[in-house]
Scaffold this active site. Structure first.
Site, PDB file in Angstrom:
ATOM      1  N   GLY A   1       0.829  -1.212   0.000  1.00 36.06           N
ATOM      2  CA  GLY A   1       0.000   0.000   0.000  1.00 36.06           C
ATOM      3  C   GLY A   1       0.857   1.254   0.000  1.00 36.06           C
TER       4      GLY A   1
ATOM      5  N   SER B   1      -7.979  -1.848  12.069  1.00 32.46           N
ATOM      6  CA  SER B   1      -8.772  -0.625  12.221  1.00 32.46           C
ATOM      7  C   SER B   1      -9.562  -0.719  13.515  1.00 32.46           C
ATOM      8  CB  SER B   1      -9.754  -0.494  11.048  1.00 32.46           C
ATOM      9  OG  SER B   1     -10.678   0.553  11.300  1.00 32.46           O
TER      10      SER B   1
ATOM     11  N   TYR C   1     -16.190  -4.016   5.770  1.00 29.55           N
ATOM     12  CA  TYR C   1     -14.866  -3.486   6.131  1.00 29.55           C
ATOM     13  C   TYR C   1     -14.547  -3.831   7.592  1.00 29.55           C
ATOM     14  CZ  TYR C   1     -11.244   0.047   7.111  1.00 29.55           C
ATOM     15  OH  TYR C   1     -10.083   0.686   7.486  1.00 29.55           O
TER      16      TYR C   1
END
Ligand SMILES: NC(=O)c1ccc[n+]([C@@H]2O[C@H](COP(=O)([O-])OP(=O)(O)OC[C@H]3O[C@@H](n4cnc5c(N)ncnc54)[C@H](O)[C@@H]3O)[C@@H](O)[C@H]2O)c1
Length: 257
Positions: free
Chosen positions: A16, A141, A154
């Site tokens: 990423g 997250s 997600y």
């Protein structure tokens, strides 16, 4: 920089790495002396800023959800760097859809990149780390621990990253491999996209909520000053006795209240 956090001699893959947290991390790790390969499914959008000093940063293309792509890119990276010491797996995607409207295709896209991509990249790193030990740092997250309205797929994928990371910390500790997860709160292009999807009223309410929830500064942090130095520490020998942890780097957003 102290002896323990200087990264000279460390060979690091950052996924990423084209933008956001990954781009910032790749630059900072190289600046701290590491040899870094930055992988991403796309080229960086804003050129390739020079590394301010110390190490080396090269780039390659890789789709973290494809086992072939990962195996090949990790093989090329390890060969060109002379081995691998650290994986910082940042790549991920976020989509906003109410839970009842998520399609199989969108589930597969988000979970495929975020959760399966974590398994595939971590397995690819393990091949290179198992004989000498090393570090795996996965990007999860707060959504994976707390849930996130509008992002059930997600949140589920990041919950998987948390559980996967704790499990490999247990299984791979015997090889001298540590594994930790980050729950970041950073202002990046991903967050810009989230904000772009809000009406002015939603944005005002969101900003008010963030101001109340983040004790340090009242908004998301800066990847260069607030996230990258933590990754330099986690990639270094100074973090050798930390494993299986979820580290929130978010100004206090995810603290237990
Ligand atoms: N920014 C935040 O506050 C925040 C909060 C929680 C979690 N995260 C997580 O941190 C990570 C980085 O977030 P960011 O804000 O920098 O995101 P970003 O969208 O700005 O950057 C993500 C990068 O991942 C790359 N990528 C996407 N799919 C890929 C694939 N299949 N293969 C290879 N590369 C791929 C993108 O091209 C992009 O360069 C993500 O995993 C994200 O879910 C971020």
């Amino acid at each position: 920089m102290s002896e323990t956090t200087h990264l000279s001699g460390k060979r690091i893959i950052v996924t990423g790495a084209a933008r956001g947290i990954g781009a910032s991390a790749a630059r900072a790790l190289a600046a701290a002396g590491a040899t870094v390969t930055g992988l991403d499914i796309t080229e960086p959008s804003s050129g390739s800023p020079e590394v301010p000093g110390g190490g080396r940063l090269t780039r390659d293309l890789c789709d973290v959800s494809s086992r072939d792509s990962v195996t090949q890119a990790f093989g090329r990276a390890a060969e060109s760097m002379g081995g691998l010491d650290v994986l910082i797996h940042v790549a991920g995607v976020q989509r906003y859809t109410p839970a009842e409207a998520i399609t199989d295709d969108e589930w597969d896209l988000v979970v495929g990149i975020n959760a399966r991509g974590t398994m595939i990249t971590n397995q690819a790193a393990f091949v290179h780390l198992k004989d000498r030990g090393g570090r795996i740092i996965n990007f999860a997250s707060a959504a994976g621990a707390l849930g996130l309205r509008g992002c059930a797929h997600y949140a589920a994928s990041k919950g998987a990253v948390l559980a996967w990371t704790r499990t490999i910390a247990q299984e791979w500790g015997q090889y001298g491999i540590s594994a930790n997860a980050i729950a970041p709160g950073m202002w990046t292009p991903m967050y810009d996209a989230t904000r772009a999807g809000m009406t002015p009223e939603q944005l005002a309410a969101h900003d008010k909520g963030m101001a109340a929830m983040i004790p340090l500064g009242g908004k998301l942090g800066d990847p260069d000053t607030d996230m990258a130095p933590v990754l330099v520490f986690l990639a270094s020998d100074a973090s050798r006795f930390i494993t299986g942890q979820t580290l929130a780097v978010d100004g206090g957003l995810m603290m237990v209240r």
